[in-house]
Motif scaffolding. Structure first.
Motif, PDB file in Angstrom:
ATOM      1  N   SER A   6      -0.894  -2.909   4.749  1.00 35.85           N
ATOM      2  CA  SER A   6       0.105  -3.432   3.818  1.00 35.85           C
ATOM      3  C   SER A   6       0.926  -2.306   3.188  1.00 35.85           C
ATOM      4  N   LEU A  24      -2.712  -8.596  -5.359  1.00 33.16           N
ATOM      5  CA  LEU A  24      -2.396  -9.988  -5.047  1.00 33.16           C
ATOM      6  C   LEU A  24      -3.603 -10.655  -4.372  1.00 33.16           C
ATOM      7  N   SER A  51      -1.898  -1.961  -5.528  1.00 37.08           N
ATOM      8  CA  SER A  51      -0.926  -2.837  -4.872  1.00 37.08           C
ATOM      9  C   SER A  51       0.037  -3.446  -5.893  1.00 37.08           C
ATOM     10  N   ARG A  93      -5.073  -6.992   6.913  1.00 38.34           N
ATOM     11  CA  ARG A  93      -4.382  -5.936   6.153  1.00 38.34           C
ATOM     12  C   ARG A  93      -5.296  -5.338   5.089  1.00 38.34           C
ATOM     13  N   ARG A 148       5.689 -15.765   3.620  1.00 40.32           N
ATOM     14  CA  ARG A 148       4.366 -15.973   3.001  1.00 40.32           C
ATOM     15  C   ARG A 148       4.416 -17.078   1.942  1.00 40.32           C
TER      16      ARG A 148
HETATM   17  O1  LIG Z   1      -0.335  -7.643   2.190  1.00 40.13           O
HETATM   18  C1  LIG Z   1      -1.227  -8.022   1.431  1.00 40.13           C
HETATM   19  O2  LIG Z   1      -1.686  -9.138   1.475  1.00 40.13           O
HETATM   20  C2  LIG Z   1      -1.724  -7.103   0.397  1.00 40.13           C
HETATM   21  C3  LIG Z   1      -0.902  -7.012  -0.821  1.00 40.13           C
HETATM   22  C4  LIG Z   1       0.438  -6.852  -0.941  1.00 40.13           C
HETATM   23  C5  LIG Z   1       0.781  -6.774  -2.348  1.00 40.13           C
HETATM   24  C6  LIG Z   1      -0.542  -6.891  -2.966  1.00 40.13           C
HETATM   25  O3  LIG Z   1      -0.805  -6.865  -4.170  1.00 40.13           O
HETATM   26  O4  LIG Z   1      -1.491  -7.044  -2.027  1.00 40.13           O
END
Ligand SMILES: O=C(O)CC1=CCC(=O)O1
Length: 267
Positions: free
Chosen positions: A212, A30, A95, A152, A133
């Motif tokens: 994260s 992300l 992620s 993070r 968020r």
């Molecule tokens: O917490 C973050 O910003 C990092 C993150 C969570 C899901 C992802 O793809 O990146």
């Protein structure tokens, strides 16, 4: 740089290496684009067919209005890989890219020979965290979240280097709708049950300072896949391919050799 129209979105992708090379697909996180993998690509074994892409709402791909579903992100990837005739790839997902990897492996095992699940989990965060968020990015823009995200993403040491600005700029130049759209997809996803049914070679990678998806969360996911491997990279946060590229590439090269994607490493 190439573009592929899936019928729903235009995906920016890039293929490097020989057409008959063993395929390795990279799906990033992300708030990042495919340049996330730049630090490790020169360190990978030669002769691989390396496929990278910007998921919807990121990089140079088109940006439909938020929200997105995880199913749509998985289908985008499936269509791109069908378009490129990819079969038996090693799929490296970091992620949200690792969530796409889990979903694609469940749906299209013919495409995937082995999985690398980096800094990811079956479920990331909570509905409340993601709702906050999404509200933040929609009301005040991605810039308003950037400092927290850098904490993070990176260890204290890395955040003190001038390189931090590059990655912060990458984040803040992603479209707000793309960030919000993918956050919604993560918020509604839980791969615990589908991933426990996966039977294929798999490697989990975690960063010791990851704020994260901490190491225990990554380990928990890997415990669902019999005979999977797990590697912890120290002095790295959520993006160890950026902070410790040599170690990350060495781990990937060893795994690629272990699944017969490249010749066994000497020494
Ligand atoms: O917490 C973050 O910003 C990092 C993150 C969570 C899901 C992802 O793809 O990146």
């Amino acid at each position: 740089m190439q573009i592929f129209d899936t019928g729903d979105v235009q995906l920016h992708y890039r293929v490097d290496g020989p057409e008959d090379g063993a395929p390795v697909v990279f799906a990033n996180s992300l708030g990042t684009d495919m340049r996330l993998w730049d630090p490790i690509l020169p360190l990978l074994a030669p002769g691989l067919r390396i496929i990278r892409f910007d998921k919807r709402g990121h990089g140079l791909s088109s940006c439909p209005p938020a929200p997105y579903s995880m199913g749509s992100l998985i289908t985008d990837t499936e269509r791109l890989l069908d378009h490129l005739n990819v079969r038996n790839c090693v799929f490296v997902g970091l992620s949200i890219g690792g969530m796409i990897a889990q979903g694609l492996a469940v749906k299209r095992l013919d495409m995937i020979r082995a999985l690398v699940l980096s800094n990811t989990a079956t479920k990331i965060g909570t509905r409340d965290i993601w709702a906050e968020r999404i509200a933040g990015v929609e009301q005040h823009g991605i810039e308003s979240l950037a400092d927290g995200i850098m904490q993070r993403w990176f260890s204290d040491d890395f955040r003190a280097t001038p390189d931090l600005a590059l990655w912060r700029n990458m984040l803040t130049r992603q479209p707000d709708a793309g960030y919000a759209g993918c956050s919604a997809a993560i918020s509604h996803s839980d791969f615990m049950t589908p991933t426990s049914g996966l039977r294929l070679p798999a490697l989990g990678i975690a960063g010791s300072e990851d704020g994260s998806t901490p190491p225990d969360l990554v380990r928990e996911m890997m415990d669902l896949i019999p005979a999977s491997k797990f590697k912890l990279i120290r002095r790295a946060g959520h993006l160890p391919c950026v902070e410790q590229p040599q170690e990350y590439a060495d781990i990937l090269n060893d795994f690629l050799a272990s699944v017969g994607h490249i010749p066994k490493q000497k020494g």
